[in-house]
Every structure is written in C-alpha cells, then in structure tokens.
Design a protein around this motif. Structure first.
Motif, PDB file in Angstrom:
ATOM      1  N   SER A   2       0.836  -1.201   0.000  1.00  0.00           N
ATOM      2  CA  SER A   2       0.000   0.000   0.000  1.00  0.00           C
ATOM      3  C   SER A   2       0.876   1.257   0.000  1.00  0.00           C
ATOM      4  O   SER A   2       1.957   1.285   0.572  1.00  0.00           O
ATOM      5  CB  SER A   2      -0.925   0.000   1.212  1.00  0.00           C
ATOM      6  OG  SER A   2      -0.172   0.128   2.388  1.00  0.00           O
ATOM      7  N   ARG A   3       0.370   2.279  -0.653  1.00  0.00           N
ATOM      8  CA  ARG A   3       1.045   3.575  -0.698  1.00  0.00           C
ATOM      9  C   ARG A   3       0.277   4.548   0.176  1.00  0.00           C
ATOM     10  O   ARG A   3      -0.905   4.366   0.432  1.00  0.00           O
ATOM     11  CB  ARG A   3       1.042   4.140  -2.129  1.00  0.00           C
ATOM     12  CG  ARG A   3       1.729   3.277  -3.138  1.00  0.00           C
ATOM     13  CD  ARG A   3       1.644   3.906  -4.506  1.00  0.00           C
ATOM     14  NE  ARG A   3       0.245   3.844  -4.976  1.00  0.00           N
ATOM     15  CZ  ARG A   3      -0.162   4.208  -6.165  1.00  0.00           C
ATOM     16  NH1 ARG A   3       0.690   4.679  -7.038  1.00  0.00           N
ATOM     17  NH2 ARG A   3      -1.426   4.122  -6.510  1.00  0.00           N
ATOM     18  N   GLN A  69      -4.996   2.581  -6.168  1.00  0.00           N
ATOM     19  CA  GLN A  69      -5.139   1.136  -6.140  1.00  0.00           C
ATOM     20  C   GLN A  69      -5.913   0.737  -4.896  1.00  0.00           C
ATOM     21  O   GLN A  69      -6.129   1.533  -3.993  1.00  0.00           O
ATOM     22  CB  GLN A  69      -3.760   0.485  -6.160  1.00  0.00           C
ATOM     23  CG  GLN A  69      -2.979   0.828  -7.419  1.00  0.00           C
ATOM     24  CD  GLN A  69      -1.531   0.378  -7.335  1.00  0.00           C
ATOM     25  OE1 GLN A  69      -1.101  -0.159  -6.325  1.00  0.00           O
ATOM     26  NE2 GLN A  69      -0.786   0.611  -8.405  1.00  0.00           N
ATOM     27  N   GLY A  71      -5.294  -1.036  -2.212  1.00  0.00           N
ATOM     28  CA  GLY A  71      -4.683  -1.019  -0.884  1.00  0.00           C
ATOM     29  C   GLY A  71      -4.121   0.321  -0.456  1.00  0.00           C
ATOM     30  O   GLY A  71      -3.499   0.425   0.596  1.00  0.00           O
ATOM     31  N   ASP A  72      -4.308   1.360  -1.240  1.00  0.00           N
ATOM     32  CA  ASP A  72      -3.729   2.664  -0.925  1.00  0.00           C
ATOM     33  C   ASP A  72      -4.375   3.299   0.295  1.00  0.00           C
ATOM     34  O   ASP A  72      -5.577   3.169   0.516  1.00  0.00           O
ATOM     35  CB  ASP A  72      -3.867   3.625  -2.108  1.00  0.00           C
ATOM     36  CG  ASP A  72      -2.973   3.245  -3.266  1.00  0.00           C
ATOM     37  OD1 ASP A  72      -2.038   2.457  -3.069  1.00  0.00           O
ATOM     38  OD2 ASP A  72      -3.207   3.761  -4.372  1.00  0.00           O
ATOM     39  N   ARG A  73      -3.555   3.973   1.078  1.00  0.00           N
ATOM     40  CA  ARG A  73      -4.057   4.751   2.213  1.00  0.00           C
ATOM     41  C   ARG A  73      -4.127   6.198   1.772  1.00  0.00           C
ATOM     42  O   ARG A  73      -3.154   6.741   1.265  1.00  0.00           O
ATOM     43  CB  ARG A  73      -3.132   4.591   3.404  1.00  0.00           C
ATOM     44  CG  ARG A  73      -3.090   3.162   3.868  1.00  0.00           C
ATOM     45  CD  ARG A  73      -2.064   2.959   4.912  1.00  0.00           C
ATOM     46  NE  ARG A  73      -2.009   1.535   5.212  1.00  0.00           N
ATOM     47  CZ  ARG A  73      -1.651   1.066   6.374  1.00  0.00           C
ATOM     48  NH1 ARG A  73      -1.318   1.881   7.337  1.00  0.00           N
ATOM     49  NH2 ARG A  73      -1.625  -0.222   6.574  1.00  0.00           N
TER      50      ARG A  73
END
Length: 87
Positions: A2-3, A69, A71-73
């Motif tokens: 995740s980013r 995406q 899973g990005d935070r």
C-alpha cells in the motif's frame, strides 16, 4: 504493497464583483501583498509532509484519483465538498 497518497486541494476561486474577475484578483493580490504565505489547513498539510519526511515514510502527493489502487491509504485535506470531486 500500500502507498500513502496525500491530497491537498484548495477551494476554487469564484467571481466576486465582475464576471471573470476570479482570474484577475489573484494576480493583483500578489502584486500588492507579495507571495502568499501558507496558513490554516495548508500549513497543516505542509507539516504533515515534513513529519512523514522525517520519519522516512514514502508518500505521493495529488496523484490522479484514477491511478489509486485498492490497498492505498488516502489522506485528503481541503475545505468544502469540492475536495472529493472526481473521487
């Protein structure tokens, strides 16, 4: 993986006295007052970025919403509902 994606979105300028003066007012304001100093929520955003830099946390600023995406935070800072336009 995740980013961390940060967004800072300023409120859009609106016409105040004449149609189209939203383009001219910032220019005149800068001539009279000089460069704009960050304050308020913009200062909070800059301090957040400085803190993440000091911690060594990689982050992306103002990535287009279509490139996010699963899973990005995400952290969004700004004023008003226009911050989420296009999300």
């Amino acid at each position: 993986m995740s980013r961390v994606c940060l967004y800072f979105i300023r409120p859009p300028e609106t016409d105040r006295w004449l149609r189209g003066d939203r383009h001219l007012r910032p220019f005149i304001r800068r001539l009279i007052r000089g460069r704009r100093r960050p304050s308020g929520i913009e200062r909070v955003f800059l301090n957040l970025c400085l803190g993440l830099d000091r911690l060594g946390v990689p982050y992306v600023v103002n990535l287009p919403f279509r490139d996010l995406q699963a899973g990005d935070r995400i952290g969004i800072l700004g004023q008003g509902r226009h911050c989420l336009d296009g999300y």
